[in-house]
Design a protein around this motif. Sequence first.
Motif, PDB file in Angstrom:
ATOM      1  N   ASN A 136       0.821  -1.210   0.000  1.00 37.71           N
ATOM      2  CA  ASN A 136       0.000   0.000   0.000  1.00 37.71           C
ATOM      3  C   ASN A 136       0.857   1.263   0.000  1.00 37.71           C
ATOM      4  O   ASN A 136       0.509   2.259  -0.647  1.00 37.71           O
ATOM      5  N   ALA A 137       1.988   1.222   0.718  1.00 38.58           N
ATOM      6  CA  ALA A 137       2.890   2.385   0.743  1.00 38.58           C
ATOM      7  C   ALA A 137       3.459   2.647  -0.649  1.00 38.58           C
ATOM      8  O   ALA A 137       3.610   3.804  -1.060  1.00 38.58           O
ATOM      9  N   GLN A 140       0.562   4.069  -2.927  1.00 33.15           N
ATOM     10  CA  GLN A 140       0.198   5.439  -2.558  1.00 33.15           C
ATOM     11  C   GLN A 140       1.398   6.381  -2.541  1.00 33.15           C
ATOM     12  O   GLN A 140       1.240   7.579  -2.295  1.00 33.15           O
ATOM     13  N   LEU A 142       4.082   6.617  -0.420  1.00 35.25           N
ATOM     14  CA  LEU A 142       4.287   7.175   0.910  1.00 35.25           C
ATOM     15  C   LEU A 142       5.613   6.674   1.482  1.00 35.25           C
ATOM     16  O   LEU A 142       5.952   5.493   1.349  1.00 35.25           O
ATOM     17  N   GLU A 159      14.508   6.035   6.710  1.00 33.42           N
ATOM     18  CA  GLU A 159      13.356   6.582   5.998  1.00 33.42           C
ATOM     19  C   GLU A 159      13.568   6.255   4.530  1.00 33.42           C
ATOM     20  O   GLU A 159      14.594   6.613   3.953  1.00 33.42           O
ATOM     21  N   GLU A 161      11.840   5.618   0.469  1.00 30.98           N
ATOM     22  CA  GLU A 161      10.783   5.687  -0.538  1.00 30.98           C
ATOM     23  C   GLU A 161      10.666   4.285  -1.147  1.00 30.98           C
ATOM     24  O   GLU A 161      11.528   3.880  -1.934  1.00 30.98           O
ATOM     25  N   CYS A 196       6.527   1.528   9.845  1.00 36.52           N
ATOM     26  CA  CYS A 196       5.313   2.357   9.836  1.00 36.52           C
ATOM     27  C   CYS A 196       5.305   3.226   8.582  1.00 36.52           C
ATOM     28  O   CYS A 196       6.355   3.555   8.026  1.00 36.52           O
ATOM     29  N   VAL A 197       4.121   3.574   8.148  1.00 35.21           N
ATOM     30  CA  VAL A 197       3.945   4.404   6.950  1.00 35.21           C
ATOM     31  C   VAL A 197       3.684   5.837   7.385  1.00 35.21           C
ATOM     32  O   VAL A 197       2.800   6.099   8.201  1.00 35.21           O
ATOM     33  N   SER A 198       4.462   6.765   6.842  1.00 32.66           N
ATOM     34  CA  SER A 198       4.298   8.178   7.190  1.00 32.66           C
ATOM     35  C   SER A 198       3.267   8.832   6.268  1.00 32.66           C
ATOM     36  O   SER A 198       2.754   8.193   5.343  1.00 32.66           O
ATOM     37  N   ASN A 199       2.996  10.099   6.516  1.00 30.11           N
ATOM     38  CA  ASN A 199       2.088  10.859   5.646  1.00 30.11           C
ATOM     39  C   ASN A 199       2.854  11.595   4.542  1.00 30.11           C
ATOM     40  O   ASN A 199       2.256  12.305   3.734  1.00 30.11           O
ATOM     41  N   GLN A 200       4.170  11.400   4.526  1.00 29.36           N
ATOM     42  CA  GLN A 200       5.021  12.105   3.555  1.00 29.36           C
ATOM     43  C   GLN A 200       4.972  11.383   2.208  1.00 29.36           C
ATOM     44  O   GLN A 200       5.329  10.210   2.108  1.00 29.36           O
ATOM     45  N   THR A 201       4.527  12.077   1.176  1.00 26.19           N
ATOM     46  CA  THR A 201       4.469  11.483  -0.160  1.00 26.19           C
ATOM     47  C   THR A 201       5.784  11.715  -0.900  1.00 26.19           C
ATOM     48  O   THR A 201       6.592  12.556  -0.513  1.00 26.19           O
TER      49      THR A 201
END
Length: 305
Positions: A136-137, A140, A142, A159, A161, A196-201
Amino acid sequence: MTISRNFEIIYLLLDRKVVTAKEFAEHFEVSTRTIYRDVDVLSGAGIPIYANKGRGGGISLLEGYTFNASMLTSDEQVDILVGLQTLAITDFPNTDLILKKVARLFKKETVNWIDVDFSPWGSGEKKKQLFTLLRNAMIQQLVIQFRYFNSQGEQTLREVEPIQLLFKQNAWYLSGYCLWRKDYRIFKISRMDQVCVSNQTFTLRPTADAIKNAEKQVGESSIPMRIRIASQGAYRVFDEFDDHMITKNKDGSYTIVANFPVGTWLDSYLLSFGTLIEEVHPVYLRERLVKKLEELKHNLEINTS
């Protein structure tokens, strides 16, 4: 929308045989006039569809009609169903519904010939959901955050991508752009923790062949080795090495000639064979293993005294 509606009209007719124009109109929230126009379009495209008006009538397909039978062979239809079933196993959205529809269109039964669980044996629910989370990351776009344990025993916070999931030599890896290293990296998924998935695209960057780059990196830090494994270790020999690396000896043991990445990982890997390993070259690696065993013996003696 019209194409999608026409496709579903065929699907519903194959499933239910006869459907009235009024039922279609209510289902699609359009007028019966629009439905009859769709029937004309499908008929003009060569679909054997016809409408009987009046009491007891309705819209139906010619008996025995199979969608796309003239375009796809029976084997090709099975291949499509197998592909959809394999995709459904990864929990890809809506594939179960699509699989059922296509199976009915082809008038074939689906067989659960494959099942895949990406998590290790005995894993908890959180580990089992990791692949769904990573997928999903990626979809999307994220950024993900996790703690990573490398082969040197070091742990770092990363971190990344996420770009692609890779399967290589009995293990799953994540390929992505590491914001800490500012370069593409491959991470062994079993060594990733607290993901964990962040809100940063992020925007996809130009990428090269991830596996080829990883093999290049490994090759640059590898050394040629020769090891001999006892006959009882055949299960690991064939699990972990290609045929061209293996020579079976007269006494039943196996000699493996291959390049191995240097570092503390190599010591642990060789020691994992236990008493199955009978010979190691070059000599300095053998001496290093003996030293490790002496340290292990010393630690065990201290803790049991």
